[in-house]
Enzyme design. Structure first.
Site, mmCIF file in Angstrom:
data_model
loop_
_atom_site.group_PDB
_atom_site.id
_atom_site.type_symbol
_atom_site.label_atom_id
_atom_site.label_comp_id
_atom_site.label_asym_id
_atom_site.label_seq_id
_atom_site.Cartn_x
_atom_site.Cartn_y
_atom_site.Cartn_z
ATOM 1 N N CYS A 85 -24.610 -27.689 37.214
ATOM 2 C CA CYS A 85 -24.375 -27.154 35.872
ATOM 3 C C CYS A 85 -24.004 -28.284 34.919
ATOM 4 C CB CYS A 85 -23.285 -26.084 35.894
ATOM 5 S SG CYS A 85 -21.651 -26.701 36.316
ATOM 6 N N HIS A 129 -17.556 -34.378 23.759
ATOM 7 C CA HIS A 129 -17.214 -32.966 23.563
ATOM 8 C C HIS A 129 -18.039 -32.330 22.460
ATOM 9 C CE1 HIS A 129 -14.778 -29.636 21.813
ATOM 10 N NE2 HIS A 129 -14.536 -29.372 23.088
#
Length: 886
Positions: free
Chosen positions: A834, A441
């Site tokens: 993406c 993350h």
């Protein structure tokens, strides 16, 4: 003159009829410089047809004649007692790597020592005798080895340690004459008696060695050339320079010269700018010629002896910036030295990372305590005070701004980051975490915002202190993080100096424009959630937005509690009230992004993250939320009840739980709010005359029924579900607006969705492959935990590389299958990828070959992807024989 002996100088070029391979590599280089008219030292070459078969008596006259010719050019005389010319002998092989020694200072004999020492000093003269001796001893040692005279070989070999010690000493123990007497016995008789005898003896010994040596294979030549010295008489110096600045790429010489010094060792230099104007102009001319010839930055060494400039050596430069190379290439293209395709092919895409992010000035890290290692999450360099929580960092930033600091330098240090930490990463200069990897993350968010990210598994945090090996720091201490794209990452205690990127000054924007001129159907979009991100993406060449992650918009300080209020509402009325507030915020977001991207597609992904990610994660956040609700509703809120509501949202595996379209099935009002906000913004912009192309993307779809429900709605007995189409039509009627063209599509991030792509394509006009989650769900590997065991898997070759950087073959197979099945159903189906996989050149190639229409990646990765696409298009055009002439 023997036809196998060839003279060269600034004004004399070896005849083109002479086969280049006869000269050896160094001989060919010398002749090339002669052809360029450089002020090179004259010399002559005994080519490979004669070098190993020398008859010294037969070549004696030619050698002496050519030595005189060289001496007349350099203004000395070989063997002269007062002003002796010394020469070097280069064994010029055709092998790129040769083990033959460097041989210098021939002509240093008993009659010439005093005259030479008078010019350069006794100490320097003694050193030069030692250099001569060492080189020739290597030749004699090799001869003894080839003759199997082991004892004599060992005796010579035993001399090198003391010889090297003496050479390395600033104050040799003996004089030049004493060293001659000391070593004369190891060479043929007469070696140090006269200069004429010495050169002939040497050539004979070298030829004998080559004749016996299998390494030679009769393809080695001998090059003889004068030597000059920067400490030889008045108006002498030595120096080096680069053809342009190796950091900035400025077209200006960068280097130093050393007055009255043989070289720079132990000498204080002066800027090359301060050298004699005549010499500077000549050096400038050499630099420009070399750049045009080699099409790269070159380093040049030179010597000025008694006012005469001589080019000694030139070579490629290893340590140079990407910016410098780009500036050079653009300069060459501007002057038609190279074509545009050459410019684009010359830079490897990953090198652009260097020019997109700050880099450390290496000189500024001297004396700083350092730890090295870790996993690169986002490249670049960052300096800042460390804080161990988002709240602490944001509070420190607030205080710094109050004190007048315009850009506080802060680094977030955590075990691992979560969605609520995005706001801290956004305003920090970098993030250091203990858990995760390239696709964790913190790394993904850092790349999105152009921040630096380093994952250091060795990081230990205890309270407000942290340790990396022997490096320890406390909250508020300054550290410097360096994450180069190539090489090992480092953390320094203290502040180094940064060199900040300037896309315009660096030539990057011109380079991007050039790369885009080669693009055809395939293009690059950006992942962006704010107008600022969108503007940056456009400046870096993005053709639209391929992923707008709406959940990131809710983590702003002024929004998070409104969103929490919506999730934790006790009834529909409370939820609708919170949603109304959020819709105003979302409309402003979409208005700004669509406006910046006028005329280009903007793919807006509806809420994807699990609801628990938005909940308070500590007592301070919980207290702030309760205070917000009590103020907004003017009622007392029970902490226990709030905790109970939060607990009800708990999931054991939230990434495969209640997220994405599944939230929309349970709470359709959330997606309805977002869809209304999209079209409110689109209608407003259309009324302002701005062309908009919204694409609404539904995440985590596993079958066609989910997408059909959310896109087109459904009516069942006693209930109905309003789909995206229904909401748009209702809003349009309410506003009395004209339709805005839009598309509905989905993110393919589950194997089930890839396999069911044929059915899903019935209800979606585009697919966007979310390869981070598709990799996780295909391989059953968590991107945040993978690094814990990745080294073990790498050790035993269980996985080829990092699947979160380079697409796994099975993930590729699913993508190819989904594209094929989707286009059987809908031939005009638009497909994109993406995520940060899209910035990896090997993945880009796969996407193009598989028939995708675009890749989308963070704004700072867009130039990298663009360059990869351009290079592949050039490769295809050249392979087809139709390379476009620009």
């Amino acid at each position: 003159m023997d036809s196998r002996i060839h003279f060269f100088s600034q004004n004399d070029v070896i005849h083109k009829k002479v086969a280049p391979e006869l000269l050896g590599i160094r001989g060919r280089q010398a002749n090339e410089f002669a052809e360029l008219g450089f002020p090179i030292l004259p010399g002559f070459i005994l080519d490979s047809e004669i070098a190993s078969e020398l008859d010294i008596n037969a070549v004696k006259k030619d050698v002496n004649s050519l030595l005189e010719k060289c001496a007349s050019i350099v203004g000395k005389k070989y063997g002269d007692a007062e002003n002796p010319m010394l020469v070097k002998i280069v064994i010029s092989s055709n092998l790129a790597v040769s083990t033959y020694p460097a041989l210098h200072n021939f002509g240093l004999v008993r009659p010439t020592i005093a005259g030479f020492a008078n010019k350069v000093g006794d100490t320097f003269a003694a050193h030069e005798v030692l250099f001569l001796v060492r080189g020739m001893l290597r030749i004699e040692e090799r001869i003894k080895e080839l003759e199997n005279k082991t004892d004599e070989q060992k005796e010579i070999n035993g001399l090198f340690k003391s010889l090297n010690d003496e050479i390395g000493s600033d104050h040799p123990k003996k004089s030049a004459e004493e060293y001659i007497d000391m070593y004369a016995g190891y060479f043929p008789a007469g070696f140090f008696d006269t200069a004429g005898e010495q050169i002939l003896i040497t050539l004979g010994e070298i030829s004998r060695m080559l004749r016996m040596d299998d390494q030679n294979d009769r393809d080695t030549a001998l090059l003889i050339a004068p030597m000059v010295y920067g400490n030889y008489g008045e108006n002498s110096s030595s120096g080096y320079y680069f053809s342009r600045n190796v950091v900035t790429g400025e077209k200006k010489l960068q280097g130093e010269f050393f007055q009255d010094k043989f070289n720079e060792i132990g000498a204080a230099g002066k800027s090359i700018d301060n050298i004699d104007t005549k010499h500077y102009e000549e050096l400038e001319s050499i630099a420009r010629t070399l750049e045009d010839k080699f099409k790269e930055i070159r380093q040049i060494r030179f010597t000025v002896e008694n006012g005469n400039l001589w080019l000694i050596e030139q070579r490629l430069v290893d340590q140079k910036s990407t910016q410098a190379d780009i500036k050079l290439l653009l300069d060459l293209a501007g002057r038609k030295i190279v074509d545009n395709a050459y410019v684009i092919k010359a830079i490897e895409p990953p090198r652009l990372n260097e020019i997109l992010h700050p880099i450390i000035d290496p000189a500024s890290t001297k004396g700083l305590k350092k730890w090295s290692g870790g996993i690169a999450g986002a490249p670049g360099a960052a300096i800042g005070k460390v804080y161990f929580s988002t709240d602490a960092l944001l509070e420190a930033r607030k205080l710094a701004l109050q004190k007048g600091e315009s850009r506080p330098r802060l680094i977030l240090v955590l075990v691992s980051s979560f969605a609520e930490d995005v706001k801290a990463i956004e305003v920090s200069t970098g993030v250091l975490t203990a858990e995760g990897g390239y696709s964790a993350h913190a790394s993904v968010v850092a790349r999105q915002y152009g921040k630096v990210s380093l994952v250091a598994p060795a990081l230990k945090i205890k309270g407000k202190k942290a340790a990396l090996g022997d490096l320890t720091f406390t909250e508020g201490d300054f550290i410097t993080i360096n994450v180069p794209y190539y090489g090992e990452s480092s953390v320094y205690l203290g502040t180094a100096k940064l060199i900040e990127p300037d896309p315009e000054e660096s030539g990057l924007l011109d380079f991007i424009s050039l790369a885009k001129s080669f693009l055809k159907k395939f293009h690059v979009r950006a992942n962006a959630e704010t107008p600022k991100d969108a503007e940056l993406a456009l400046s870096f060449g993005a053709d639209g937005i391929g992923l707008c992650r709406t959940e990131h918009m809710f983590f702003k300080a002024e929004r998070i509690n409104v969103f929490r209020e919506m999730i934790l509402s006790n009834d529909e009325a409370e939820r609708e009230k919170a949603l109304s507030k959020l819709q105003v915020m979302q409309q402003a977001d979409f208005y700004g992004i669509l406006k910046v991207m006028a005329g280009k597609e903007v793919t807006i992904r509806l809420l994807d993250a699990p609801l628990h990610e938005f909940m308070p994660h500590n007592d301070d956040e919980l207290a702030a939320y309760i205070a917000y609700v009590e103020k907004a509703r003017k009622v007392k809120v029970s902490k226990a009840e709030v905790n109970a509501s939060i607990g009800a949202l708990h999931e054991f595996n939230p990434m495969l739980g209640h997220r994405g379209c599944r939230i929309a099935v349970s709470y359709p009002e959330i997606y309805a709010m977002q869809v209304r906000a999209v079209f409110e913004a689109a209608y407003k912009l259309r009324d302002e005359g701005i062309d908009v192309h919204p694409e609404i993307m539904v995440p985590i779809v596993m079958n066609a029924s989910e997408l059909k429900l959310i896109a087109y709605g459904k009516k069942i007995e006693g209930s109905s579900y309003a789909g995206i189409v229904d909401i748009e039509e209702s809003l349009r009627e309410e506003k009395g607006a004209k339709p805005v063209p839009y598309q509905i599509g989905t993110m393919i991030e589950l194997p089930a969705a890839a396999l069911g792509a044929g059915d899903i394509a019935k209800y979606g006009r585009f697919f966007s492959f979310g390869t981070n989650d598709l990799t996780q769900t295909t391989l059953g590997i968590s991107r945040d935990d993978f690094t814990a065991f990745m080294p073990d898997y790498t050790l035993f070759d269980l996985l080829q590389g990092n699947p979160f950087s380079t697409l796994d073959p099975r993930v590729k197979e699913l993508i190819a299958l989904a594209v094929h099945r989707g286009r059987i159903t809908r031939p005009d189906l638009v497909c994109g990828l993406c995520g940060e996989h899209g910035a990896n050149p090997s993945n880009v190639r796969f996407c193009m070959e598989t028939g995708l229409n675009y890749v989308s990646c963070s704004s700072y990765s867009v130039p990298i992807a663009l360059l990869a696409v351009a290079q592949i298009e050039i490769e295809k055009a050249e392979a087809a024989g139709t390379a476009k002439q620009h």
